[in-house]
Design a protein around this motif. Structure first.
Motif, mmCIF file in Angstrom:
data_model
loop_
_atom_site.group_PDB
_atom_site.id
_atom_site.type_symbol
_atom_site.label_atom_id
_atom_site.label_comp_id
_atom_site.label_asym_id
_atom_site.label_seq_id
_atom_site.Cartn_x
_atom_site.Cartn_y
_atom_site.Cartn_z
ATOM 1 N N GLU A 239 7.757 -1.967 6.984
ATOM 2 C CA GLU A 239 7.594 -2.006 5.535
ATOM 3 C C GLU A 239 6.159 -1.658 5.131
ATOM 4 N N VAL A 240 5.986 -1.307 3.856
ATOM 5 C CA VAL A 240 4.665 -1.081 3.280
ATOM 6 C C VAL A 240 4.685 -1.613 1.861
ATOM 7 N N TYR A 241 3.585 -2.224 1.456
ATOM 8 C CA TYR A 241 3.497 -2.864 0.148
ATOM 9 C C TYR A 241 2.169 -2.477 -0.500
ATOM 10 N N GLY A 242 2.172 -2.444 -1.817
ATOM 11 C CA GLY A 242 0.957 -2.121 -2.540
ATOM 12 C C GLY A 242 0.765 -3.028 -3.734
ATOM 13 N N LEU A 243 -0.491 -3.347 -4.021
ATOM 14 C CA LEU A 243 -0.817 -4.240 -5.131
ATOM 15 C C LEU A 243 -2.122 -3.768 -5.746
ATOM 16 N N SER A 244 -2.123 -3.631 -7.077
ATOM 17 C CA SER A 244 -3.357 -3.252 -7.757
ATOM 18 C C SER A 244 -3.550 -4.164 -8.956
ATOM 19 N N ASN A 245 -4.132 -3.636 -10.024
ATOM 20 C CA ASN A 245 -4.520 -4.493 -11.142
ATOM 21 C C ASN A 245 -3.429 -4.643 -12.190
ATOM 22 N N THR A 246 -2.273 -5.037 -11.727
ATOM 23 C CA THR A 246 -1.166 -5.392 -12.591
ATOM 24 C C THR A 246 -0.292 -6.353 -11.805
ATOM 25 N N SER A 247 0.667 -6.960 -12.460
ATOM 26 C CA SER A 247 1.542 -7.894 -11.778
ATOM 27 C C SER A 247 2.376 -7.169 -10.721
ATOM 28 N N TYR A 248 2.601 -7.817 -9.579
ATOM 29 C CA TYR A 248 3.387 -7.222 -8.508
ATOM 30 C C TYR A 248 4.806 -6.910 -8.978
ATOM 31 N N SER A 249 5.295 -7.692 -9.916
ATOM 32 C CA SER A 249 6.666 -7.505 -10.405
ATOM 33 C C SER A 249 6.758 -6.452 -11.505
ATOM 34 N N ASP A 250 5.642 -5.844 -11.882
ATOM 35 C CA ASP A 250 5.659 -4.804 -12.908
ATOM 36 C C ASP A 250 6.530 -3.638 -12.434
ATOM 37 N N PRO A 251 7.574 -3.284 -13.180
ATOM 38 C CA PRO A 251 8.463 -2.197 -12.734
ATOM 39 C C PRO A 251 7.793 -0.822 -12.759
ATOM 40 N N ASN A 252 6.703 -0.686 -13.506
ATOM 41 C CA ASN A 252 6.003 0.586 -13.590
ATOM 42 C C ASN A 252 4.937 0.648 -12.489
ATOM 43 N N VAL A 253 5.328 1.236 -11.363
ATOM 44 C CA VAL A 253 4.420 1.310 -10.221
ATOM 45 C C VAL A 253 3.303 2.296 -10.529
ATOM 46 N N TRP A 254 2.076 1.865 -10.334
ATOM 47 C CA TRP A 254 0.933 2.730 -10.613
ATOM 48 C C TRP A 254 0.892 3.900 -9.632
ATOM 49 N N PRO A 255 0.437 5.079 -10.078
ATOM 50 C CA PRO A 255 0.354 6.243 -9.179
ATOM 51 C C PRO A 255 -0.459 5.980 -7.919
ATOM 52 N N LYS A 256 -1.587 5.268 -8.040
ATOM 53 C CA LYS A 256 -2.426 5.009 -6.872
ATOM 54 C C LYS A 256 -1.695 4.154 -5.842
ATOM 55 N N VAL A 257 -0.870 3.221 -6.300
ATOM 56 C CA VAL A 257 -0.127 2.356 -5.386
ATOM 57 C C VAL A 257 0.953 3.147 -4.663
ATOM 58 N N GLN A 258 1.706 3.943 -5.412
ATOM 59 C CA GLN A 258 2.751 4.758 -4.799
ATOM 60 C C GLN A 258 2.161 5.734 -3.798
ATOM 61 N N MET A 259 1.091 6.396 -4.174
ATOM 62 C CA MET A 259 0.421 7.340 -3.289
ATOM 63 C C MET A 259 -0.111 6.632 -2.045
ATOM 64 N N GLY A 260 -0.730 5.471 -2.234
ATOM 65 C CA GLY A 260 -1.280 4.739 -1.107
ATOM 66 C C GLY A 260 -0.230 4.307 -0.108
ATOM 67 N N LYS A 261 0.890 3.835 -0.596
ATOM 68 C CA LYS A 261 1.976 3.413 0.293
ATOM 69 C C LYS A 261 2.482 4.582 1.135
ATOM 70 N N GLU A 262 2.662 5.717 0.501
ATOM 71 C CA GLU A 262 3.139 6.892 1.227
ATOM 72 C C GLU A 262 2.123 7.355 2.255
ATOM 73 N N MET A 263 0.857 7.336 1.899
ATOM 74 C CA MET A 263 -0.183 7.791 2.819
ATOM 75 C C MET A 263 -0.323 6.865 4.023
ATOM 76 N N VAL A 264 -0.222 5.559 3.799
ATOM 77 C CA VAL A 264 -0.328 4.604 4.908
ATOM 78 C C VAL A 264 0.803 4.821 5.910
ATOM 79 N N LEU A 265 2.013 5.008 5.418
ATOM 80 C CA LEU A 265 3.146 5.254 6.322
ATOM 81 C C LEU A 265 2.954 6.554 7.096
ATOM 82 N N ASP A 266 2.418 7.572 6.429
ATOM 83 C CA ASP A 266 2.151 8.841 7.118
ATOM 84 C C ASP A 266 1.111 8.656 8.217
ATOM 85 N N VAL A 267 0.058 7.869 7.940
ATOM 86 C CA VAL A 267 -0.973 7.616 8.938
ATOM 87 C C VAL A 267 -0.382 6.909 10.149
#
Length: 359
Positions: free
Chosen positions: A169-197
């Protein structure tokens, strides 16, 4: 606009954590060191601006781990969630790091949320838990005890999300609530990049140093749109689009001489390293509270934490700015700590802390 990325996808590591601390670069902050409080040996950097001397990420010798992100409240009529908190968010991290060894993550969440422990604190999310290996599942799968994400958006401990229990699994958290349905671009990008690494490192049989180098590349990913004359309050909304935040804002902030005795009155028991930091702080200038919240803003510190299946921790922090606001070349101010978690497999006594390596 800090970001935390967590993965359980690497087969050799129970947990991998990446963290960018975005802050006004002149906010006085210690380097990571071991310090003692409530009989806990704690490894973290510390915020020297607030009397609480809290932190944004830390880990204890017995495996209590926590990392925090904040978010700005905007509703001036919401008394439960103040725009400007009277208590330090960093104190939420140290509350867990100082917790008794027999207090479980569930007990801590209950204590924090149901005993007014989050009252007067600005918006925050606290990822925390006890780093422990569970017994292998029936099919031989290795698992980690789950981690909690506590925030002042949780009305009770029953609302707390739990993560990192399963593999891959991979998880991301930034400056909004974790339950916020609107995932921030930086979080989505970061999760994908970590899995690729992780996939790349495993596929090519690369070691820990190569892994860490590639994870720092993730934390250095700069996709921030140009400011184009926008003021900071308007431009800050763009920060959700970039993992790394380059320097923005004013370049001059006049230093104010700090009185020599203006140190927190309720310091915990100090280790040798902590005393050195306190002495250093007394001897140098730092901005007053208002000044430390102006000037250059950007990614100030970067932290990577690796925990393998034997409970061995690699904790590396990279400083990008010195205390005068000058940039530091990548890697020149890295500090690395390695130690074994006591109680990783449920035993009462674990490995001693290994010597510090400063890279």
């Amino acid at each position: 606009m800090c970001i935390v990325l967590v993965t359980t996808a690497h087969p050799d590591y129970a947990l991998i954590v990446l963290d960018n601390r975005d802050e006004f670069v002149l906010r006085p902050t210690s380097r990571p060191h071991w310090w003692t409080s409530h009989h806990q040996s704690i490894l973290s950097s510390r915020d020297l601006q607030r009397a609480e001397q809290g932190t944004w990420t830390g880990i204890t010798k017995t495996g209590n781990f926590a990392v925090l992100t904040n978010y700005r409240e905007t509703d001036t009529h919401d008394a439960k969630h103040p725009i400007q908190g009277t208590r330090s968010r960093g104190g939420m991290v140290t509350a867990w790091l100082e917790a008794p060894n027999d207090e479980s993550t569930e007990m801590f969440a209950r204590r924090l949320l149901e005993a007014e422990g989050v009252q007067g604190v600005g918006g925050f999310s606290l990822l925390c838990g006890k780093l422990r290996r569970r017994r292998d599942t029936v099919d031989g799968e290795r698992e980690l005890e789950p981690l909690a994400i506590i925030s002042n958006r949780c009305d009770s401990s029953e609302d707390v999300p739990w993560i990192a229990e399963k593999r891959g699994e991979v998880y991301g958290l930034s400056n909004t609530s974790y339950s916020d349905p609107n995932v921030w671009p930086k979080v989505q990008m970061g999760k994908e990049m970590v899995l690729d690494v992780v996939e790349n490192v495993v596929e090519h049989g690369l070691g820990e140093e190569e892994l860490i180098s590639k994870l720092y590349d993730v934390l250095d990913t700069d996709t921030l749109p140009l400011q184009n004359g926008r003021d900071f309050e308007e431009y800050i909304l763009e920060l959700k689009k970039s993992i790394f935040i380059p320097s923005i804002g004013q370049t001059e902030t006049p230093p104010i001489q700090l009185p020599a005795d203006e140190i927190a009155t309720a310091n915990p028991t100090l280790t040798k390293e902590s005393k050195e930091y306190e002495t250093e702080l007394k001897e140098k200038e730092r901005p007053e509270p208002a000044a430390a919240m102006t000037g250059i803003y950007g990614t100030q510190r970067q932290t990577i934490i690796l925990v393998d299946w034997e409970g061995n921790v690699t904790f590396r922090e990279r400083a990008l700015w010195d205390d005068k606001g000058n940039k530091i070349k990548r890697g020149e101010a890295d500090m690395t700590f390695r130690f074994g978690i006591e109680g990783w497999n449920g035993e009462s006594k674990g490995n001693d802390v290994l010597p510090i390596a400063v890279l």
